[in-house]
Design an enzyme around this catalytic site. Structure first.
Site, PDB file in Angstrom:
ATOM      1  N   TYR A  22       0.800  -1.231   0.000  1.00 28.49           N
ATOM      2  CA  TYR A  22       0.000   0.000   0.000  1.00 28.49           C
ATOM      3  C   TYR A  22       0.837   1.288   0.000  1.00 28.49           C
ATOM      4  O   TYR A  22       0.265   2.377  -0.067  1.00 28.49           O
ATOM      5  CB  TYR A  22      -0.942  -0.006   1.212  1.00 28.49           C
ATOM      6  CG  TYR A  22      -1.912  -1.169   1.200  1.00 28.49           C
ATOM      7  CD1 TYR A  22      -2.907  -1.255   0.232  1.00 28.49           C
ATOM      8  CD2 TYR A  22      -1.834  -2.198   2.145  1.00 28.49           C
ATOM      9  CE1 TYR A  22      -3.794  -2.326   0.199  1.00 28.49           C
ATOM     10  CE2 TYR A  22      -2.710  -3.275   2.126  1.00 28.49           C
ATOM     11  CZ  TYR A  22      -3.688  -3.328   1.154  1.00 28.49           C
ATOM     12  OH  TYR A  22      -4.563  -4.385   1.116  1.00 28.49           O
ATOM     13  N   HIS A  97      -9.357   1.217  -5.332  1.00 31.46           N
ATOM     14  CA  HIS A  97      -8.458   0.380  -4.537  1.00 31.46           C
ATOM     15  C   HIS A  97      -7.032   0.886  -4.743  1.00 31.46           C
ATOM     16  O   HIS A  97      -6.643   1.217  -5.875  1.00 31.46           O
ATOM     17  CB  HIS A  97      -8.539  -1.089  -4.961  1.00 31.46           C
ATOM     18  CG  HIS A  97      -9.837  -1.723  -4.596  1.00 31.46           C
ATOM     19  ND1 HIS A  97     -10.216  -1.953  -3.303  1.00 31.46           N
ATOM     20  CD2 HIS A  97     -10.868  -2.140  -5.371  1.00 31.46           C
ATOM     21  CE1 HIS A  97     -11.420  -2.494  -3.287  1.00 31.46           C
ATOM     22  NE2 HIS A  97     -11.849  -2.619  -4.528  1.00 31.46           N
TER      23      HIS A  97
END
Ligand code: DQA
Length: 138
Positions: A22, A97
């Site tokens: 991430y 996302h």
């Protein structure tokens, strides 16, 4: 234009959580910089680990908000309730996302929310949010 950014479970610690997937940027810092880039947009930001709260926020957005950018986190793969709430409102929802969910575990390929969204942006890191904002401007 009023845009609402909704982040679901486990997204409040992006920047620290699994940085190889991430990245290292915290969403709080990133959203602060976004506000400066898009000064004509009124943003509201909501973080919730709770499915029911996300459903309530979606309902409350009807007739109040021009567009929603939703990262439903793991609920994207499981939540019929959030999918139904998106279907129940007329506000366009762009699903975001940070990671490319289609390049990860098989269970993340099953995105039950995506079909009722206006579009989906996945895999551009935190910049996925900026691309989603841009899609509302264009
Ligand atoms: C995520 C992808 C989901 O599969 C995962 O459960 C998350 C983060 C993303 O932004 O890449 O919590 O939504």
């Amino acid at each position: 234009m009023n845009l609402r950014i909704i982040n679901g479970p486990n997204l409040d610690n992006i920047g620290e959580r699994e940085p190889k997937i991430y990245g290292n940027t915290s969403l709080v810092d990133y959203f602060n910089s976004l506000k400066h880039n898009f000064t004509d947009i009124n943003f509201s930001f909501i973080n919730s680990h709770f499915e029911s709260e996300i459903v309530s926020v979606l309902h409350a957005s009807e007739n109040q908000i021009d567009g929603i950018i939703l990262n439903a986190g793991a609920y994207s793969h499981t939540s019929v309730a959030i999918r139904d709430a998106i279907s129940a409102i007329s506000v366009p929802v762009v699903l975001v996302h940070i990671s490319n969910v289609y390049a990860r575990e098989n269970f993340r390929n099953n995105n039950i929310i995506a079909p009722v969204c206006k579009g989906i942006i996945t895999g551009f890191g935190v910049e996925s949010y900026k691309i989603a904002i841009q899609s509302f401007i264009d």
